[in-house]
Write an enzyme that holds these catalytic residues in place. Structure first.
Site, PDB file in Angstrom:
ATOM      1  N   THR A  66       5.208 -56.592  29.415  1.00 40.72           N
ATOM      2  CA  THR A  66       5.493 -56.415  30.838  1.00 40.72           C
ATOM      3  C   THR A  66       6.990 -56.432  31.109  1.00 40.72           C
ATOM      4  O   THR A  66       7.756 -57.040  30.349  1.00 40.72           O
ATOM      5  CB  THR A  66       4.819 -57.576  31.615  1.00 40.72           C
ATOM      6  N   ASP A  67       7.392 -55.828  32.227  1.00 35.59           N
ATOM      7  CA  ASP A  67       8.809 -55.891  32.622  1.00 35.59           C
ATOM      8  C   ASP A  67       9.168 -57.283  33.161  1.00 35.59           C
ATOM      9  O   ASP A  67      10.346 -57.590  33.340  1.00 35.59           O
ATOM     10  CB  ASP A  67       9.133 -54.814  33.668  1.00 35.59           C
ATOM     11  N   GLU A  68       8.154 -58.122  33.400  1.00 37.40           N
ATOM     12  CA  GLU A  68       8.434 -59.447  33.984  1.00 37.40           C
ATOM     13  C   GLU A  68       9.218 -60.343  33.023  1.00 37.40           C
ATOM     14  O   GLU A  68       9.795 -61.335  33.433  1.00 37.40           O
ATOM     15  CB  GLU A  68       7.129 -60.111  34.449  1.00 37.40           C
ATOM     16  N   LYS A  93       4.536 -64.133  27.764  1.00 35.15           N
ATOM     17  CA  LYS A  93       4.655 -62.735  27.311  1.00 35.15           C
ATOM     18  C   LYS A  93       5.993 -62.552  26.576  1.00 35.15           C
ATOM     19  O   LYS A  93       6.062 -61.875  25.556  1.00 35.15           O
ATOM     20  CB  LYS A  93       4.563 -61.760  28.490  1.00 35.15           C
TER      21      LYS A  93
HETATM   22  P1  NAD Z   1      -6.566 -58.079  32.369  1.00 34.35           P
HETATM   23  O1  NAD Z   1      -6.404 -59.496  32.756  1.00 34.35           O
HETATM   24  O2  NAD Z   1      -7.225 -57.141  33.319  1.00 34.35           O
HETATM   25  O3  NAD Z   1      -7.377 -57.970  30.996  1.00 34.35           O
HETATM   26  C1  NAD Z   1      -7.113 -58.807  29.901  1.00 34.35           C
HETATM   27  C2  NAD Z   1      -8.270 -58.665  28.920  1.00 34.35           C
HETATM   28  O4  NAD Z   1      -7.985 -59.509  27.786  1.00 34.35           O
HETATM   29  C3  NAD Z   1      -9.618 -59.106  29.484  1.00 34.35           C
HETATM   30  O5  NAD Z   1     -10.605 -58.154  29.154  1.00 34.35           O
HETATM   31  C4  NAD Z   1      -9.888 -60.436  28.779  1.00 34.35           C
HETATM   32  O6  NAD Z   1     -11.272 -60.700  28.595  1.00 34.35           O
HETATM   33  C5  NAD Z   1      -9.176 -60.220  27.457  1.00 34.35           C
HETATM   34  N1  NAD Z   1      -8.781 -61.484  26.808  1.00 34.35           N
HETATM   35  C6  NAD Z   1      -8.202 -62.562  27.395  1.00 34.35           C
HETATM   36  N2  NAD Z   1      -8.011 -63.527  26.480  1.00 34.35           N
HETATM   37  C7  NAD Z   1      -8.466 -63.047  25.285  1.00 34.35           C
HETATM   38  C8  NAD Z   1      -8.518 -63.557  23.972  1.00 34.35           C
HETATM   39  N3  NAD Z   1      -8.056 -64.777  23.677  1.00 34.35           N
HETATM   40  N4  NAD Z   1      -9.023 -62.771  23.003  1.00 34.35           N
HETATM   41  C9  NAD Z   1      -9.493 -61.531  23.272  1.00 34.35           C
HETATM   42  N5  NAD Z   1      -9.491 -61.007  24.514  1.00 34.35           N
HETATM   43  C10 NAD Z   1      -8.965 -61.746  25.508  1.00 34.35           C
HETATM   44  O7  NAD Z   1      -5.098 -57.570  32.003  1.00 34.35           O
HETATM   45  P2  NAD Z   1      -4.426 -56.146  32.226  1.00 34.35           P
HETATM   46  O8  NAD Z   1      -3.863 -56.088  33.585  1.00 34.35           O
HETATM   47  O9  NAD Z   1      -5.355 -55.091  31.756  1.00 34.35           O
HETATM   48  O10 NAD Z   1      -3.197 -56.261  31.216  1.00 34.35           O
HETATM   49  C11 NAD Z   1      -3.329 -55.838  29.856  1.00 34.35           C
HETATM   50  C12 NAD Z   1      -2.016 -56.080  29.148  1.00 34.35           C
HETATM   51  O11 NAD Z   1      -0.975 -55.347  29.798  1.00 34.35           O
HETATM   52  C13 NAD Z   1      -1.575 -57.537  29.178  1.00 34.35           C
HETATM   53  O12 NAD Z   1      -1.018 -57.854  27.921  1.00 34.35           O
HETATM   54  C14 NAD Z   1      -0.521 -57.596  30.267  1.00 34.35           C
HETATM   55  O13 NAD Z   1       0.422 -58.600  30.013  1.00 34.35           O
HETATM   56  C15 NAD Z   1       0.086 -56.209  30.156  1.00 34.35           C
HETATM   57  N6  NAD Z   1       0.654 -55.656  31.399  1.00 34.35           N
HETATM   58  C16 NAD Z   1      -0.080 -55.655  32.554  1.00 34.35           C
HETATM   59  C17 NAD Z   1       0.465 -55.068  33.694  1.00 34.35           C
HETATM   60  C18 NAD Z   1      -0.318 -55.007  34.985  1.00 34.35           C
HETATM   61  O14 NAD Z   1       0.236 -54.599  36.008  1.00 34.35           O
HETATM   62  N7  NAD Z   1      -1.590 -55.360  35.009  1.00 34.35           N
HETATM   63  C19 NAD Z   1       1.749 -54.506  33.653  1.00 34.35           C
HETATM   64  C20 NAD Z   1       2.454 -54.529  32.450  1.00 34.35           C
HETATM   65  C21 NAD Z   1       1.892 -55.100  31.327  1.00 34.35           C
HETATM   66  P1  TYD Z   2       0.468 -59.264  41.596  1.00 35.89           P
HETATM   67  O1  TYD Z   2      -0.476 -58.132  41.799  1.00 35.89           O
HETATM   68  O2  TYD Z   2      -0.068 -60.634  41.428  1.00 35.89           O
HETATM   69  O3  TYD Z   2       1.412 -58.854  40.374  1.00 35.89           O
HETATM   70  P2  TYD Z   2       2.762 -59.561  39.804  1.00 35.89           P
HETATM   71  O4  TYD Z   2       2.865 -60.911  40.378  1.00 35.89           O
HETATM   72  O5  TYD Z   2       2.497 -59.591  38.334  1.00 35.89           O
HETATM   73  O6  TYD Z   2       3.893 -58.653  40.192  1.00 35.89           O
HETATM   74  O7  TYD Z   2       1.463 -59.298  42.825  1.00 35.89           O
HETATM   75  C1  TYD Z   2       2.243 -58.165  43.184  1.00 35.89           C
HETATM   76  C2  TYD Z   2       3.143 -58.588  44.312  1.00 35.89           C
HETATM   77  O8  TYD Z   2       2.323 -58.866  45.466  1.00 35.89           O
HETATM   78  C3  TYD Z   2       3.912 -59.862  44.047  1.00 35.89           C
HETATM   79  O9  TYD Z   2       5.213 -59.752  44.614  1.00 35.89           O
HETATM   80  C4  TYD Z   2       3.112 -60.937  44.758  1.00 35.89           C
HETATM   81  C5  TYD Z   2       2.513 -60.210  45.923  1.00 35.89           C
HETATM   82  N1  TYD Z   2       1.179 -60.694  46.378  1.00 35.89           N
HETATM   83  C6  TYD Z   2       0.966 -60.974  47.724  1.00 35.89           C
HETATM   84  O10 TYD Z   2       1.867 -60.845  48.563  1.00 35.89           O
HETATM   85  N2  TYD Z   2      -0.275 -61.400  48.100  1.00 35.89           N
HETATM   86  C7  TYD Z   2      -1.296 -61.560  47.199  1.00 35.89           C
HETATM   87  O11 TYD Z   2      -2.420 -61.990  47.593  1.00 35.89           O
HETATM   88  C8  TYD Z   2      -1.057 -61.252  45.825  1.00 35.89           C
HETATM   89  C9  TYD Z   2      -2.147 -61.425  44.801  1.00 35.89           C
HETATM   90  C10 TYD Z   2       0.199 -60.819  45.454  1.00 35.89           C
END
Ligand code: NAD
Ligand code: TYD
Length: 356
Positions: free
Chosen positions: A136-138, A165
């Site tokens: 992630t960019d975080e 991460k």
């Molecule tokens: P998500 O929470 O929707 O899914 C995570 C999945 O991992 C789930 O299916 C869960 O059951 C599985 N999991 C959790 N713990 C596990 C373990 N110990 N062993 C096997 N499986 C396990 O997450 P996402 O939003 O799909 O994110 C996927 C990846 O992308 C993550 O690594 C996250 O850090 C990264 N990412 C997410 C975002 C975003 O905006 N969602 C952005 C950038 C990077």
């Molecule tokens: P989120 O979807 O939790 O992603 P991340 O924290 O990883 O960026 O949140 C996106 C943005 O929205 C973040 O600045 C927090 C804000 N947010 C709210 O304002 N209300 C909410 O209920 C949630 C879940 C997030």
């Protein structure tokens, strides 16, 4: 010619699920999908490929070392794509234990299993093998009003989620530097699209709006995120997997910076338009400003120049087209939403609201 095999972890989650569905539609690889099915992992996402001959689902954890060894020896994958993680910042603030166990310790176990497997491969298979770590960019922390994250921005994670991460990214880097494991790391901005668990901003707002519940905007809604449609992220991962240089890092982002309030206003307008019969409209009236998230990062924004220049990837969706598709998808897939929230884990979200 035999199809390639990829071991995908977290393929029942949001991005991993979209990635696996996309691979089955492309028909070019066999996927072994390892997922622990936490609250965020849902087989409902994969119901359309339940009987697909190229998809093999395994219920299990990154931390099950014997299982990892068994899967690698049995399936002899050409690549590992590591999506599995605890991914929600608010949950990490409540309790970071699972984040450390999965994101940090789990990635360590996966790297070790990959290293032992890779060491035993033929010269040809060793050269072709890839370990792609999805991050992630975080990890870069928070930006001020100007500037963009590049691949050389120093790591400054601020939340327990981003710290774990960041730690996992460092482990991946070290396994390349020390052992030569051919790793790739991608750092992506906020994703949105189908199959996202309704705790993250966009699906939560859609779901609450449809149910006539408050839309909780943290602080003044002025924090900025750089949004990318999930399918564009999945294509970027494919590009990096197929053409990225081992040991390299690629930032992925959509050049779509929006304040949270802008996002919520746009969602409300889309819902007014696409669900005109909703008893809740106009949906904007549901917005409530609530106590801010502790340590809330102000702004994320990605410079995606490297992946564009070196691998030719550019996003296909604009925020407007992607968000419209997303809202329509949630309107059409209420059953999926109900199936994922109708379990005890959903209680967590409700508790969070009540406390704010
Ligand atoms: P998500 O929470 O929707 O899914 C995570 C999945 O991992 C789930 O299916 C869960 O059951 C599985 N999991 C959790 N713990 C596990 C373990 N110990 N062993 C096997 N499986 C396990 O997450 P996402 O939003 O799909 O994110 C996927 C990846 O992308 C993550 O690594 C996250 O850090 C990264 N990412 C997410 C975002 C975003 O905006 N969602 C952005 C950038 C990077
Ligand atoms: P989120 O979807 O939790 O992603 P991340 O924290 O990883 O960026 O949140 C996106 C943005 O929205 C973040 O600045 C927090 C804000 N947010 C709210 O304002 N209300 C909410 O209920 C949630 C879940 C997030």
């Amino acid at each position: 010619m035999n199809k390639k095999t990829w071991l995908v972890t977290g393929g029942a989650g949001f991005i991993g699920g979209n990635f696996v569905l996309r691979q089955m539609a492309r028909g070019e690889v066999m996927v072994i999908n390892l997922d622990a099915l936490t609250y965020a992992g849902n087989l409902a996402t994969l119901s359309g490929i339940e009987d697909h001959p190229d998809h093999y689902f395994v219920l299990g954890s990154l931390n099950d070392q014997p299982l990892l060894g068994y899967l690698l020896e049995t399936w002899q994958p050409d690549a590992i794509v590591n999506f599995a993680a605890e991914s929600h910042v608010d949950r990490s603030i409540d309790s970071a234990e699972d984040f450390v166990q999965t994101n940090l310790v789990g990635t360590f176990h996966l790297l070790e299993a990959a290293r032992h497997y890779w060491n035993g491969l033929s010269v040809e298979k060793r050269a072709a093998f890839r370990f792609l770590h999805v991050s992630t960019d975080e990890v870069y922390g928070s930006l001020g009003e100007t500037g963009l994250f590049t691949e050389t921005t120093p790591y400054q994670p601020n939340s327990p989620y981003s710290a774990t991460k960041a730690g996992s990214d460092h482990l991946v880097r070290a396994w390349h530097h020390t052992y030569g494991l051919p790793v790739l790391t991608t750092n992506c901005s906020n994703n949105y699209g189908p199959y996202q668990y309704p705790e993250k901003l966009i699906p939560l707002m859609i779901q609450n709006a449809l149910e006539g519940k408050a839309l909780p905007v943290y602080g003044q809604g002025a924090n900025i995120r750089d949004w990318l449609y999930v399918e564009d992220h999945c294509r970027a991962i494919e590009c990096v997997l197929e053409n990225g240089q081992p040991g390299e890092v690629y930032n992925i982002g959509g050049h779509n910076e929006k304040t949270n309030l802008e996002v919520v206003h746009t969602l409300c307008a889309l819902l007014d338009e696409l669900a005109p019969d909703s008893a809740q409209g106009p949906h904007r009236q549901l917005i409530q400003f609530v106590t801010d998230r502790p340590g809330h990062d102000q702004r994320y924004a990605i410079d995606a120049g490297k992946i564009q220049r070196e691998l030719g990837w550019v996003p296909e969706e604009t925020f407007e087209t992607g968000l419209r598709k997303t809202v329509q998808w949630y309107l059409d897939n209420g059953e999926w939403v109900q199936s994922v929230i109708n379990d005890c884990h959903h209680q967590w979200i409700k508790t969070q609201y009540d406390e704010r």
